[in-house]
Design an enzyme around this catalytic site. Structure first.
Site, short mmCIF file in Angstrom:
data_model
loop_
_atom_site.label_atom_id
_atom_site.label_comp_id
_atom_site.label_asym_id
_atom_site.label_seq_id
_atom_site.Cartn_x
_atom_site.Cartn_y
_atom_site.Cartn_z
N ARG A 54 0.84 -1.21 0.00
CA ARG A 54 0.00 0.00 0.00
C ARG A 54 0.87 1.25 0.00
NH1 ARG A 54 -3.01 0.81 5.07
NH2 ARG A 54 -1.76 2.69 5.15
N HIS B 8 -4.42 4.43 4.13
CA HIS B 8 -5.56 3.53 4.05
C HIS B 8 -6.77 4.26 3.46
CE1 HIS B 8 -8.71 0.73 5.25
NE2 HIS B 8 -9.30 1.71 5.87
N TYR C 78 3.30 4.37 11.28
CA TYR C 78 3.45 2.91 11.25
C TYR C 78 4.05 2.35 9.95
CZ TYR C 78 -1.06 2.89 8.65
OH TYR C 78 -2.05 3.10 7.73
C1 TPP Z 1 -16.34 -6.30 9.88
C2 TPP Z 1 -15.46 -5.11 9.94
N1 TPP Z 1 -14.55 -4.99 10.93
C3 TPP Z 1 -13.75 -3.91 10.97
C4 TPP Z 1 -13.84 -2.91 10.04
C5 TPP Z 1 -12.93 -1.70 10.10
N2 TPP Z 1 -11.97 -1.74 9.00
C6 TPP Z 1 -12.13 -0.97 7.91
S1 TPP Z 1 -10.91 -1.21 6.80
C7 TPP Z 1 -10.16 -2.36 7.76
C8 TPP Z 1 -8.88 -3.02 7.30
C9 TPP Z 1 -9.08 -4.00 6.19
O1 TPP Z 1 -7.84 -4.39 5.67
P1 TPP Z 1 -7.73 -5.30 4.39
O2 TPP Z 1 -8.72 -6.39 4.45
O3 TPP Z 1 -6.30 -5.69 4.26
O4 TPP Z 1 -8.16 -4.35 3.19
P2 TPP Z 1 -7.45 -3.02 2.64
O5 TPP Z 1 -8.13 -1.88 3.35
O6 TPP Z 1 -6.01 -3.08 2.95
O7 TPP Z 1 -7.73 -2.98 1.17
C10 TPP Z 1 -10.84 -2.52 8.95
C11 TPP Z 1 -10.43 -3.46 10.02
C12 TPP Z 1 -14.82 -3.06 9.04
N3 TPP Z 1 -14.97 -2.14 8.06
N4 TPP Z 1 -15.61 -4.16 9.00
#
Ligand code: TPP
Ligand code: MG
Length: 355
Positions: free
Chosen positions: A255, A259, A268
């Site tokens: 990335r 985010h 981080y």
């Molecule tokens: C069920 C749920 N738990 C927590 C969150 C909060 N949250 C939003 S983005 C994220 C990280 C997700 O990371 P990843 O699956 O690696 O996807 P990326 O954002 O890196 O594309 C989290 C924990 C959420 N949206 N839904």
């Protein structure tokens, strides 16, 4: 009898570096296809970069940046037919543009305006999924349903590395394997789940290794290489259409942007690694490949970029021309029998909005 294939350890790659690493090619792709891929990459890149600017100008809300994720989205979507279904997460919010969805629709979604919610059947693109991984069982169920109806359609679900730790991913992948659903589980492994690094996410050596446990083939591909992503997805689609069932694709990247617009990764992230990734970002990589192959001129490149900017300008103007939504929509469909206090709440909201 099911056959469990081991995950492929090495990342598939097609695009070279113009020096020691030679360029490969993908059989069956015409020059028009290659330029089409480039056009789509530029469209998504422009969408993303302009959206960050619109956010800073207060014209859209919090936005999940997908800078350097374009090759994963464009390469995989290009391997599908229009009749196939796409289940995006917030990271693929603009993937509908590749199916002819207006830019203003996606911008309206990020503006929180109801016109940003499209009818999924209009594009065979499901609603943008914000809860992590909950769309995986949806994609699997839809794909399985088409199989039961003997309709030749596949589904693809996009999710991140973090999503592979979720129960919904486990449920969806289990079902997909057992039912041989014609689905592609496409994991964008950008090595971060907000501030959680991959090594804290899993002890598995690779995410593709997880596929073995579901009886699903797992393949690993360089997520910055649009051609490698296309080729891997094309194979997965062929497997799904043939009745052999699902494939898990792990597309590896890093990335290179926060985010989302609400995140400050400086505390981080590995800044040096980000700089490396930016140097080697996916749109530039494919652009140089096409220039080396003599399939793109600098003039044509500039035209494609200008046209994408124009599409974005028109899109934001259209989104902003939309009259504000009725605040009553916030309350509608929440209760079968709304409590009496709801009318007061709505009146208060209208007063606060000056209406
Ligand atoms: C069920 C749920 N738990 C927590 C969150 C909060 N949250 C939003 S983005 C994220 C990280 C997700 O990371 P990843 O699956 O690696 O996807 P990326 O954002 O890196 O594309 C989290 C924990 C959420 N949206 N839904
Ligand atoms: Mg991630």
């Amino acid at each position: 009898m099911s056959q469990v294939l081991p995950a492929e350890g090495d990342l598939r790659r097609v695009i070279g570096d113009g020096e020691a690493l030679p360029d490969g090619e993908v059989e069956g792709l015409t020059p028009t296809d290659l330029l089409g891929l480039y056009h789509d990459l530029v469209l998504l890149r422009t969408y993303d970069e302009r959206s960050v600017v619109y956010h800073r100008q207060g014209r859209i809300g919090t936005y999940a940046i997908f800078w350097n994720h374009e090759a994963m989205q464009v390469g995989s979507a290009f391997a599908l037919e229009e009749r196939d279904w796409i289940f995006p997460s917030y990271r693929e919010s603009a993937i509908g543009l590749l199916r002819g969805m207006p830019v203003s629709t996606v911008l309206s979604w990020w503006r929180g305006h109801p016109v940003g919610w499209w009818n999924p059947e209009d594009y065979n693109v499901a609603s943008i999924c914000v809860p992590i991984a909950t769309h995986v069982p949806h994609a699997v169920g839809l794909a399985w349903g088409y199989r039961l109806k003997n309709e030749d359609r596949v589904a693809i679900a996009y999710f991140g590395d973090g999503a592979t730790s979720e129960g919904a991913f486990h449920e969806g992948a289990t079902f997909a394997g057992v039912m041989k659903a014609p689905v592609i589980l496409f994991c964008n492994n950008n090595q971060w789940a907000i501030s959680t690094p991959l090594e804290a996410q899993t002890a598995a050596p690779t995410l593709a290794d997880k596929a073995i446990g579901y009886g699903i083939p797992g393949v690993r591909v360089d997520g910055g290489d649009v051609l490698a992503v296309y080729e891997a997805t094309r194979e997965a689609v062929a497997r799904a259409r043939s009745g052999a069932g699902p494939t898990f694709i792990e597309a590896l990247t890093y990335r290179a942007a926060p985010h989302a617009t609400a995140d400050d990764p400086s505390s981080y992230i590995d800044a040096e690694r980000v700089e490396e990734e930016k140097e080697n970002e996916c749109v530039g990589r494919f652009e140089r490949y096409l220039l080396r192959a003599g399939l793109l001129t600098e003039e044509r490149r500039d035209e494609i970029k200008q046209a994408a900017l124009e599409v974005m300008r028109e899109g934001i103007a259209e989104a902003e021309a939309e009259p504000p939504a009725d605040p009553a929509l916030v309350f509608e469909h929440a209760y079968a029998d709304p409590p009496p206090s709801q009318a007061e709440d709505l009146a208060e909201l209208r007063r606060a909005l000056g209406g």
